[in-house]
Design a protein around this motif. Structure first.
Motif, PDB file in Angstrom:
ATOM      1  N   GLY A  33      20.349 -19.534  -1.969  1.00  0.00           N
ATOM      2  CA  GLY A  33      19.498 -20.711  -1.818  1.00  0.00           C
ATOM      3  C   GLY A  33      18.029 -20.424  -1.569  1.00  0.00           C
ATOM      4  N   LEU A  34      17.682 -19.235  -1.133  1.00  0.00           N
ATOM      5  CA  LEU A  34      16.287 -18.906  -0.845  1.00  0.00           C
ATOM      6  C   LEU A  34      15.883 -17.653  -1.607  1.00  0.00           C
ATOM      7  N   ASP A  35      14.592 -17.543  -1.857  1.00  0.00           N
ATOM      8  CA  ASP A  35      14.124 -16.299  -2.468  1.00  0.00           C
ATOM      9  C   ASP A  35      13.978 -15.226  -1.386  1.00  0.00           C
ATOM     10  N   GLN A  36      13.777 -14.014  -1.809  1.00  0.00           N
ATOM     11  CA  GLN A  36      13.709 -12.890  -0.873  1.00  0.00           C
ATOM     12  C   GLN A  36      12.571 -13.027   0.134  1.00  0.00           C
ATOM     13  N   MET A  37      11.461 -13.599  -0.265  1.00  0.00           N
ATOM     14  CA  MET A  37      10.329 -13.774   0.648  1.00  0.00           C
ATOM     15  C   MET A  37      10.709 -14.703   1.801  1.00  0.00           C
ATOM     16  N   GLN A  38      11.403 -15.784   1.492  1.00  0.00           N
ATOM     17  CA  GLN A  38      11.827 -16.718   2.537  1.00  0.00           C
ATOM     18  C   GLN A  38      12.843 -16.061   3.470  1.00  0.00           C
ATOM     19  N   ILE A  39      13.750 -15.299   2.913  1.00  0.00           N
ATOM     20  CA  ILE A  39      14.752 -14.602   3.727  1.00  0.00           C
ATOM     21  C   ILE A  39      14.062 -13.593   4.637  1.00  0.00           C
ATOM     22  N   GLN A  40      13.065 -12.882   4.125  1.00  0.00           N
ATOM     23  CA  GLN A  40      12.324 -11.910   4.936  1.00  0.00           C
ATOM     24  C   GLN A  40      11.609 -12.601   6.094  1.00  0.00           C
ATOM     25  N   ARG A  41      11.060 -13.789   5.838  1.00  0.00           N
ATOM     26  CA  ARG A  41      10.403 -14.539   6.919  1.00  0.00           C
ATOM     27  C   ARG A  41      11.401 -14.911   8.013  1.00  0.00           C
TER      28      ARG A  41
ATOM     29  N   LEU B  44      19.593 -18.753  13.257  1.00  0.00           N
ATOM     30  CA  LEU B  44      18.919 -18.050  12.170  1.00  0.00           C
ATOM     31  C   LEU B  44      19.867 -17.085  11.471  1.00  0.00           C
ATOM     32  N   ASP B  45      20.695 -16.414  12.248  1.00  0.00           N
ATOM     33  CA  ASP B  45      21.681 -15.497  11.673  1.00  0.00           C
ATOM     34  C   ASP B  45      22.608 -16.254  10.728  1.00  0.00           C
ATOM     35  N   ASP B  46      23.073 -17.419  11.150  1.00  0.00           N
ATOM     36  CA  ASP B  46      23.946 -18.240  10.315  1.00  0.00           C
ATOM     37  C   ASP B  46      23.227 -18.706   9.041  1.00  0.00           C
ATOM     38  N   VAL B  47      21.981 -19.150   9.188  1.00  0.00           N
ATOM     39  CA  VAL B  47      21.211 -19.624   8.039  1.00  0.00           C
ATOM     40  C   VAL B  47      21.003 -18.491   7.035  1.00  0.00           C
ATOM     41  N   ILE B  48      20.607 -17.331   7.528  1.00  0.00           N
ATOM     42  CA  ILE B  48      20.385 -16.177   6.643  1.00  0.00           C
ATOM     43  C   ILE B  48      21.669 -15.816   5.916  1.00  0.00           C
ATOM     44  N   HIS B  49      22.770 -15.802   6.631  1.00  0.00           N
ATOM     45  CA  HIS B  49      24.065 -15.468   6.011  1.00  0.00           C
ATOM     46  C   HIS B  49      24.428 -16.486   4.928  1.00  0.00           C
ATOM     47  N   ARG B  50      24.273 -17.776   5.230  1.00  0.00           N
ATOM     48  CA  ARG B  50      24.604 -18.810   4.247  1.00  0.00           C
ATOM     49  C   ARG B  50      23.736 -18.710   3.002  1.00  0.00           C
ATOM     50  N   PHE B  51      22.432 -18.458   3.189  1.00  0.00           N
ATOM     51  CA  PHE B  51      21.549 -18.353   2.044  1.00  0.00           C
ATOM     52  C   PHE B  51      21.827 -17.105   1.211  1.00  0.00           C
ATOM     53  N   HIS B  52      22.258 -16.046   1.862  1.00  0.00           N
ATOM     54  CA  HIS B  52      22.668 -14.857   1.103  1.00  0.00           C
ATOM     55  C   HIS B  52      23.885 -15.174   0.235  1.00  0.00           C
ATOM     56  N   MET B  53      24.803 -15.949   0.775  1.00  0.00           N
ATOM     57  CA  MET B  53      26.037 -16.276   0.057  1.00  0.00           C
ATOM     58  C   MET B  53      25.776 -17.244  -1.105  1.00  0.00           C
ATOM     59  N   THR B  54      24.834 -18.180  -0.910  1.00  0.00           N
ATOM     60  CA  THR B  54      24.602 -19.206  -1.933  1.00  0.00           C
ATOM     61  C   THR B  54      23.409 -18.904  -2.829  1.00  0.00           C
TER      62      THR B  54
END
Length: 68
Positions: free
Chosen positions: A35-43, A23-33
């Motif tokens: 790819g997700l909105d803030q609501m998805q990142i918060q989840r 999850l840490d890796d996924v969150i980091h990748r999505f922050h960089m790209t």
């Protein structure tokens, strides 16, 4: 606690640690790209926090609190 119980807890701990790192890796990748909105990142972050709480509970059960 029996050896079997400890073994099962260690296995569950390993699974939770792996999911937490993933999850840490996924969150980091999505922050960089972006790819997700803030609501998805918060989840994802909330799930990561729940995992951390479970990890701490299992670690507490596996490592007894011995007062020296």
């Amino acid at each position: 606690m029996s050896d079997l119980d400890q073994e099962l807890l260690r296995k569950k701990l390993d699974e939770l640690l792996l999911e937490h790192r993933d999850l840490d890796d996924v969150i980091h990748r999505f922050h960089m790209t972006g790819g997700l909105d803030q609501m998805q990142i918060q989840r994802l972050k909330k799930r990561k926090l729940v995992l951390k709480e479970l990890i701490v509970k299992i670690e507490d059960r596996l490592i007894p609190n011995i007062i020296a």
